[in-house]
Design an enzyme around this catalytic site. Structure first.
Site, PDB file in Angstrom:
ATOM      1  N   TYR A  40       7.455   3.617  10.709  1.00  0.00           N
ATOM      2  CA  TYR A  40       7.961   2.072  10.825  1.00  0.00           C
ATOM      3  C   TYR A  40       8.001   1.552   9.481  1.00  0.00           C
ATOM      4  CZ  TYR A  40       2.335   2.274   9.269  1.00  0.00           C
ATOM      5  OH  TYR A  40       1.529   2.399   8.079  1.00  0.00           O
TER       6      TYR A  40
ATOM      7  N   HIS B  57      -1.783   3.199   6.520  1.00  0.00           N
ATOM      8  CA  HIS B  57      -2.734   1.977   6.582  1.00  0.00           C
ATOM      9  C   HIS B  57      -4.440   2.878   6.445  1.00  0.00           C
ATOM     10  CE1 HIS B  57      -5.226  -1.062   7.951  1.00  0.00           C
ATOM     11  NE2 HIS B  57      -5.829  -0.575   9.560  1.00  0.00           N
TER      12      HIS B  57
ATOM     13  N   ARG C  87       0.511  -1.171  -0.154  1.00  0.00           N
ATOM     14  CA  ARG C  87      -0.399  -0.067  -0.091  1.00  0.00           C
ATOM     15  C   ARG C  87       0.963   0.899   0.224  1.00  0.00           C
ATOM     16  NH1 ARG C  87       0.412   1.361   5.044  1.00  0.00           N
ATOM     17  NH2 ARG C  87       0.115  -0.310   6.472  1.00  0.00           N
TER      18      ARG C  87
END
Ligand SMILES: Cc1ncc(C[n+]2csc(CCOP(=O)(O)OP(=O)(O)O)c2C)c(N)n1
Ligand SMILES: [Mg+2]
Length: 335
Positions: A262, A253, A249
């Site tokens: 991250y 998120h 992606r």
């Protein structure tokens, strides 16, 4: 003109399929860019982005018979839902919580796709619940001898849930007409695949008595090929399969997440270079289905369809507050 040895011809796909697949990929990408911008402008409360997953979703849904088969997608499946019957207006009425939202009439969170017209079963927020629903529906289709295959989609994070294992086991035992599609984007919010999946997702299929296969989820034709084999098996009464489509992606998120905490920018850039849309464009040009002029024309048409969908959704009404409990509680006559 495409020639007889082209990849899509081998797969039985016609030029109209290719241009439609491409059109839906563009629609999803432009809806996504628009919804992300609307969120950042404070005009959309919560966004689940699809960008990067378009090939996996469009390739896999294309293997099913829309209008007949049943779909249990998850929140990231906007491209899939567009191809199954959602319009850009439907996407944005859901985003704004308007009364015309096909999923829930503006009562659910955005991206909880559902449509009785398009055979899309409404999902719940807990991860992997749709996979059990899919197994139950596939059991009923088999029991009633109805000619329909069920497809269910989920992320690799979803495969850690007991619901996933229960559905896989049940489907394997009863040889259900069910196709499990894992969109493995290597992250479950901030949790990397290496901390989520021991071994490989697709290899778990054997333990549940069904075939498993993996492929490049940024390649729409590969995603179609693998899913089509599984759908054909299911329709022929040979039971379920598990397909793992590897993808990525591009955004965080959701709009509430910040992926800079991250993932390195280098990693994101590396995957941006494997963007499924330019890759498909390149293929379409190589087989003379599209040229630069036609690409630009299709991009412009998709941008304008999305802009029109946003406008219609902005103009639509909000649900009446008194209808808040509709479809949640039974309508009881209280004396
Ligand atoms: C049972 C449950 N646990 C945790 C969550 C919170 N949650 C929402 S999305 C998500 C990540 C799922 O990742 P994955 O299945 O890989 O799908 P992706 O979002 O990467 O497409 C988590 C942990 C939830 N909704 N339900
Ligand atoms: Mg994931």
């Amino acid at each position: 003109m495409a020639n007889a040895s082209d990849r899509h011809t081998d797969l039985g796909l016609k030029e109209e399929d290719l241009t439609e697949m491409y059109r839906y990929m563009l629609l999803a990408r432009y809806c996504d860019e628009r919804q992300w911008a609307l969120n950042r402008q404070g005009k959309a409360p919560f966004v689940v982005p699809v960008s990067g997953h378009e090939a996996a979703q469009i390739g896999s849904i294309w293997a099913f018979e829309r209008g007949k088969d049943v779909f249990c997608p998850y929140y990231r499946d906007m491209a899939l839902c567009l191809a199954a019957g959602f319009t850009p207006k439907d996407v944005f009425t859901g985003l704004f919580g308007k009364v015309d939202d096909p999923s829930s009439g503006g009562r659910q969170m955005p991206a909880h796709w559902g449509s009785s017209k398009a055979n899309i079963i409404t999902g719940s927020s807990p991860i992997a619940t749709q996979i059990l629903h899919a197994a139950g529906i596939a059991y009923s289709k088999k029991y009633k001898h109805e000619d329909a295959v069920v497809g269910t989609w989920f992320g690799e994070g979803g495969t850690s849930e007991g619901d996933w294992h229960g559905a896989m086991n049940f489907a394997g035992i009863h040889k259900l007409p069910l196709v499990f599609v894992c969109e493995n984007n290597q992250y479950a919010i901030s949790v990397h695949e290496s901390k989520q999946v021991a071994g490989r997702v697709y290899l778990r299929a054997e333990g549940y008595g069904m075939p498993g296969a993996e492929g490049d989820g940024n390649d729409v034709l590969e995603s179609y090929r693998l899913t089509k084999e599984a759908v054909d098996r299911a329709r022929a009464g040979e039971g379920p399969s598990l397909i793992e489509l590897r993808t990525y992606r591009f955004y965080s998120h959701t709009s509430d997440d910040d992926d800079r905490t991250y993932r390195s920018r280098d990693e994101v850039d590396e995957w941006r270079r494997k963007d499924p849309i330019p890759r498909f464009e390149e293929y379409l040009k190589s087989v003379d289905v599209l040229d630069d002029g036609k690409v630009e024309q299709m991009r412009e048409a998709a941008r304008s369809d999305v802009a029109e969908g946003v406008k219609q959704a902005q103009e639509a009404d909000f649900p009446d507050p008194s209808s808040g409990a509709k479809n949640v509680y039974a309508d009881l006559e209280v004396e």
